[in-house]
Design a protein around this motif. Sequence first.
Motif: not given
Length: 487
Positions: A388-392, A364-369, A371-377
């Motif tokens: 999508t989201g703050t955790s992946f 489980t990975l995480g990120a913050s921004a 604003s907006g929606t987080l997309n993972w690639y």
Amino acid sequence: MSAQCQAAVVSVEFPSCSTLRVNLFDITGSYLSFYTIILNDANGNFLSSIPNVVLFAEFTLPCSGNYKVVVDETSFNCFDPPPLSFTSPSCNTISTSSSTLCQGDNITIGNCTSGQFPNSTISWRHRINSSFSWATVSGQTSECITGTAEGNSFNSNNYRSSLVGVAAGEYQRVITHPSCPGSPSYSNVVGLSVIDVNASISGTTTICNGGSTTLTASGGSTYLWNTGSSAASIVVSPSSTTTYTVTATISGCQASAARTVIVNSIPGIPTGTSNSRCGTGTVNLTASGCSGGTINWYDAMGTTLLGSGTTFTTPSISSTTAYQAKCSVAGCESGGVTVTATINSVPSINGIITQSRCGSGSITLGASATSGTLNWYNISTGGTIQGTGTSFVTPFLTSTTTYYVEATANGCTSARTAVTATVIPIPGVPTGTSNSRCGTGTVNLTASGCSGGTINWYDATGTTLLGIWSIVYNTIHIQHNRVSGKM
């Protein structure tokens, strides 16, 4: 100059400047004789007579005067011809007095009796006033000048070379007789003043419906408008195209002028299309619905003109800014429509959480921004969204893998940031070497086969960590002879 008495014709000529010759002819042109010629002054008073004239009669005239010749009817078998009036060439006097007239008034300078200067050449000269030189008026050879009074509109030499109207200034008649030693004879000077009322109207001639304009008259001392106003300037607000006239007056002389005020309709408000961008920069805005006109772009207050055309590119802006678009047709401008250039903030990744695990599996990975929606690639550019989201939660991994996260808000996307999921391989089971002792005491145990790692020693259940040594574990006190260790 002649007068006819039935079958007779009387004529006069001047052989010299002071000699009058009177002839009497029949209708064939032959001289008639044996008649009496009477010379009277202009009032009919007797001056002299010559009886029994043969061919012609000659009188010596004073230097100046106006005369009449009469044929004595008793000496010739016919009625007396009408008196024949003439003027001596040396009597060059203009009876017309100086005058002041309005532009266009009729005027006559001099006595227009034809033939009053027999055998003489007549010319006229003109000057503006005594400060200027005389100049001959071409085309004027009659005893008088007639026409309409005209203002001082002269050529570069300050006089009229010819007369369409009778120009203001001073006039003098010039009589030239070939036998007069004092020739030419200059008449008295007759002055003409012309009041030239040049009425005109100035002011804007095109207004927008609901607007007004100021019309100003000039060229007179008093004015009268067709609106009834007597002021020099009037403010008019016609609802349709209207013609205004004014009569200007100077000392009783008048002239009129007219000016048409055209009223144009105000066009409708155009349609504006707002636009946006991500971050600081220019924005293209558009507007339509201004048939036959031009769209003008203004600031948010609608007062400062910034550009024109259906498309307007803003200057570089860092925040949302409003503009106004107006339709202008024939100088009339509509109300404004607000068109907004929106600046959307570009989000950014402001934190990441990396994770690791021993052996294969999901991480489980995480990120913050901001604003907006987080997309993972799973790649740095392009590709398909993996989550999508703050955790992946990654799929099942057998090796360390890097993922990329970006934030999207209001159509604006941040740069991608790398987040690593680390997979640590599980090492092989080490080789242990048991040991013993006699009686109570410590026992040294050994293990090997953990290259690059650390051997951990546990209790017999393998749950309680007892120590970390690279190879040797030294027991503290052993009362039993069975001890196990693991890594």
